[in-house]
Design a protein around this motif. Structure first.
Motif, short mmCIF file in Angstrom:
data_model
loop_
_atom_site.label_atom_id
_atom_site.label_comp_id
_atom_site.label_asym_id
_atom_site.label_seq_id
_atom_site.Cartn_x
_atom_site.Cartn_y
_atom_site.Cartn_z
N SER A 218 0.81 -1.23 0.00
CA SER A 218 0.00 0.00 0.00
C SER A 218 0.84 1.27 0.00
CB SER A 218 -0.94 0.01 1.22
OG SER A 218 -0.19 -0.03 2.43
N HIS A 219 2.08 1.21 0.53
CA HIS A 219 2.88 2.43 0.67
C HIS A 219 4.24 2.35 -0.03
CE1 HIS A 219 -0.08 3.00 3.86
NE2 HIS A 219 0.25 4.27 3.86
N GLY A 220 4.56 1.22 -0.67
CA GLY A 220 5.82 1.12 -1.39
C GLY A 220 7.01 1.29 -0.47
N THR A 221 7.96 2.14 -0.89
CA THR A 221 9.18 2.33 -0.09
C THR A 221 8.91 3.08 1.22
OG1 THR A 221 9.66 4.34 -1.36
CG2 THR A 221 10.71 2.29 -2.10
N ASP A 222 7.71 3.65 1.37
CA ASP A 222 7.35 4.35 2.62
C ASP A 222 6.61 3.44 3.58
OD1 ASP A 222 8.44 6.80 1.69
OD2 ASP A 222 6.60 7.21 0.56
N TRP A 223 6.84 2.13 3.48
CA TRP A 223 6.11 1.15 4.29
C TRP A 223 6.38 1.29 5.79
CZ3 TRP A 223 8.92 -1.96 7.51
CH2 TRP A 223 10.29 -2.05 7.25
N GLU A 224 7.55 1.84 6.15
CA GLU A 224 7.94 1.80 7.56
C GLU A 224 7.04 2.65 8.46
OE1 GLU A 224 11.83 2.75 10.33
OE2 GLU A 224 12.18 2.12 8.26
N LYS A 225 6.55 3.76 7.97
CA LYS A 225 5.73 4.64 8.82
C LYS A 225 4.45 3.95 9.28
CE LYS A 225 3.80 9.29 9.11
NZ LYS A 225 3.60 10.60 8.43
N PRO A 226 3.62 3.39 8.37
CA PRO A 226 2.41 2.70 8.85
C PRO A 226 2.74 1.43 9.64
CG PRO A 226 2.67 2.42 6.47
CD PRO A 226 3.66 3.46 6.90
N PHE A 227 3.84 0.78 9.30
CA PHE A 227 4.24 -0.43 10.03
C PHE A 227 4.57 -0.08 11.48
CE2 PHE A 227 7.31 -3.67 11.36
CZ PHE A 227 6.68 -4.84 10.95
N ARG A 228 5.37 0.96 11.67
CA ARG A 228 5.69 1.41 13.03
C ARG A 228 4.45 1.90 13.76
NH1 ARG A 228 10.74 1.88 14.84
NH2 ARG A 228 12.47 1.72 13.38
N ALA A 229 3.58 2.60 13.05
CA ALA A 229 2.36 3.13 13.70
C ALA A 229 1.55 1.99 14.32
CB ALA A 229 1.52 3.90 12.69
N LYS A 230 1.48 0.86 13.61
CA LYS A 230 0.73 -0.28 14.14
C LYS A 230 1.45 -0.93 15.32
CE LYS A 230 -2.44 -3.53 14.11
NZ LYS A 230 -3.84 -3.25 14.46
N LEU A 231 2.73 -1.23 15.16
CA LEU A 231 3.45 -2.00 16.19
C LEU A 231 3.88 -1.16 17.38
CD1 LEU A 231 5.64 -4.50 14.13
CD2 LEU A 231 3.54 -4.95 15.36
N GLU A 232 4.16 0.12 17.17
CA GLU A 232 4.59 0.95 18.29
C GLU A 232 3.43 1.71 18.93
OE1 GLU A 232 9.22 2.12 17.41
OE2 GLU A 232 7.71 3.37 16.47
N GLU A 233 2.63 2.39 18.12
CA GLU A 233 1.58 3.26 18.68
C GLU A 233 0.30 2.49 18.98
OE1 GLU A 233 1.17 6.50 15.90
OE2 GLU A 233 3.36 6.54 15.62
N ASP A 234 -0.21 1.77 18.00
CA ASP A 234 -1.48 1.07 18.17
C ASP A 234 -1.36 -0.04 19.21
OD1 ASP A 234 -3.98 0.02 17.92
OD2 ASP A 234 -3.73 -0.78 15.91
N LEU A 235 -0.43 -0.97 18.99
CA LEU A 235 -0.29 -2.07 19.95
C LEU A 235 0.29 -1.59 21.27
CD1 LEU A 235 0.83 -5.16 17.83
CD2 LEU A 235 -1.44 -4.18 18.19
N GLY A 236 1.15 -0.56 21.22
CA GLY A 236 1.73 -0.02 22.44
C GLY A 236 0.69 0.60 23.36
N ALA A 237 -0.42 1.03 22.80
CA ALA A 237 -1.51 1.62 23.60
C ALA A 237 -2.40 0.56 24.22
CB ALA A 237 -2.33 2.56 22.73
N LYS A 238 -2.22 -0.69 23.81
CA LYS A 238 -3.02 -1.78 24.35
C LYS A 238 -2.28 -2.48 25.49
CE LYS A 238 -5.25 -2.52 19.85
NZ LYS A 238 -6.57 -1.97 20.20
N ASP A 239 -2.90 -3.49 26.06
CA ASP A 239 -2.26 -4.26 27.13
C ASP A 239 -1.38 -5.32 26.48
OD1 ASP A 239 -1.58 -5.34 29.55
OD2 ASP A 239 -3.54 -6.21 29.99
N LEU A 240 -0.29 -4.87 25.84
CA LEU A 240 0.52 -5.72 24.99
C LEU A 240 1.29 -6.76 25.79
CD1 LEU A 240 1.63 -6.29 22.12
CD2 LEU A 240 3.42 -4.60 22.60
N MET A 241 1.19 -8.02 25.33
CA MET A 241 1.92 -9.13 25.94
C MET A 241 2.62 -9.91 24.85
SD MET A 241 -0.94 -10.48 28.66
CE MET A 241 -2.39 -9.92 27.77
N PHE A 242 3.69 -10.59 25.21
CA PHE A 242 4.45 -11.41 24.26
C PHE A 242 4.31 -12.88 24.65
CE2 PHE A 242 7.70 -7.73 24.72
CZ PHE A 242 6.93 -6.90 23.92
N LEU A 243 3.89 -13.71 23.70
CA LEU A 243 4.01 -15.15 23.92
C LEU A 243 5.42 -15.52 23.48
CD1 LEU A 243 2.71 -17.77 24.85
CD2 LEU A 243 1.95 -18.16 22.50
N MET A 244 6.23 -15.97 24.43
CA MET A 244 7.63 -16.26 24.18
C MET A 244 7.82 -17.75 23.96
SD MET A 244 8.93 -13.19 24.64
CE MET A 244 10.70 -13.45 24.85
#
Length: 268
Positions: A218-244
């Motif tokens: 969807s964003h070509g070479t600018d993929w990193e901005k929406p990718f970070r927005a999801k993993l850092e901002e969106d998930l970071g605002a939730k009760d994020l847990m890691f299954l290790m």
């Protein structure tokens, strides 16, 4: 010796194949049985892991399994893929109430050090980690942007373990599988008796790989901005847990095999 038996298992993790590093297993599917026991399942063909194929995270499956004879980690089981029957998916309604019922049965820790101590004492190899705070996401270019011949052969060997399909079909599956040309790591903080500690772990959840391809398309070479927005901002605002999950050959090496992100419970 344990016999082959039928179990009902809730799928909690599907990882993107990563055969490049010597200590990284090719792929991992993990879940929890109806009686509350953690399960690592293999071999599972890629066509059954990919989004929209066969079974999903948070879906029940009925399947025949047996304890893996060559993998002594207590959770590791051989799966008979041709016996899989897919059941209901647990939805996210009522603030994840249906999912919380099962999350609360998983061995859970607030400290990575405690996970590793339990592994050394009891052989634990699957655990839920609740970080105190997410610091951010590190993105590194993979050593090779595409599979090497050796990696393709490793992928093929894994696919052929079940002997369910012919080699021509398995080579086609491996050829279709795209390698994610980047590695993703979460940096996070957790508490210890000596104070806060920071660690970094690689994310191998299939969802992260699928998100990369979606953002790239969807964003070509600018993929990193929406990718970070999801993993850092969106998930970071939730009760994020890691299954290790740790590695068979190097059991002190742990990866984030699944991201778990219920809504944060705010106190009123």
């Amino acid at each position: 010796m344990e016999k082959i038996r039928k179990e009902r298992i809730l799928i909690l993790a599907k990882t993107y194949p990563s055969p490049s590093a010597q200590y990284v297993e090719t792929s991992c599917v993990a879940g929890i049985s109806q009686d509350g026991a953690m399960r690592r399942l293999f071999p599972v063909p890629f066509r059954m892991i990919e989004d929209g194929q066969q079974f999903r995270k948070w879906q029940w499956i009925d399947v025949r399994v047996e304890k893996a004879p060559k993998d002594h980690r207590p959770e590791s089981h051989k799966i008979y893929v041709d016996t899989i029957n897919c059941g209901d998916v647990i939805d996210t309604k009522k603030a994840w109430s249906g999912r919380w019922e099962w999350l609360e049965k998983i061995p859970a820790f607030d400290s990575y050090d405690a996970i590793e101590a339990t592994r050394r004492a009891d052989g634990l190899s699957l655990a839920l980690l609740r970080p105190k705070r997410l610091i951010g996401l590190d993105i590194f270019k993979a050593r090779n942007p595409d599979w090497t011949d050796e990696e393709r052969e490793k992928l093929l060997q894994e696919q052929m373990q079940g002997n369910l399909f012919d080699e021509v079909e398995e080579r086609r599956q491996v050829k279709q599988l795209r390698k994610v040309p980047f590695d993703f790591h979460y940096r996070y903080v957790y508490d210890t008796p000596e104070g806060e500690k920071e660690r970094r772990h690689k994310i191998v959840d299939w969802e992260a790989g699928a998100l990369f391809w979606k953002c790239r398309e969807s964003h070509g070479t600018d993929w990193e901005k929406p990718f970070r927005a999801k993993l850092e901002e969106d998930l970071g605002a939730k009760d994020l847990m890691f299954l290790m999950g740790n590695q068979h050959r190097f059991q002190d090496q742990w990866l984030i095999i699944s991201l778990v992100y219920p809504p944060r419970a705010f106190l009123i």
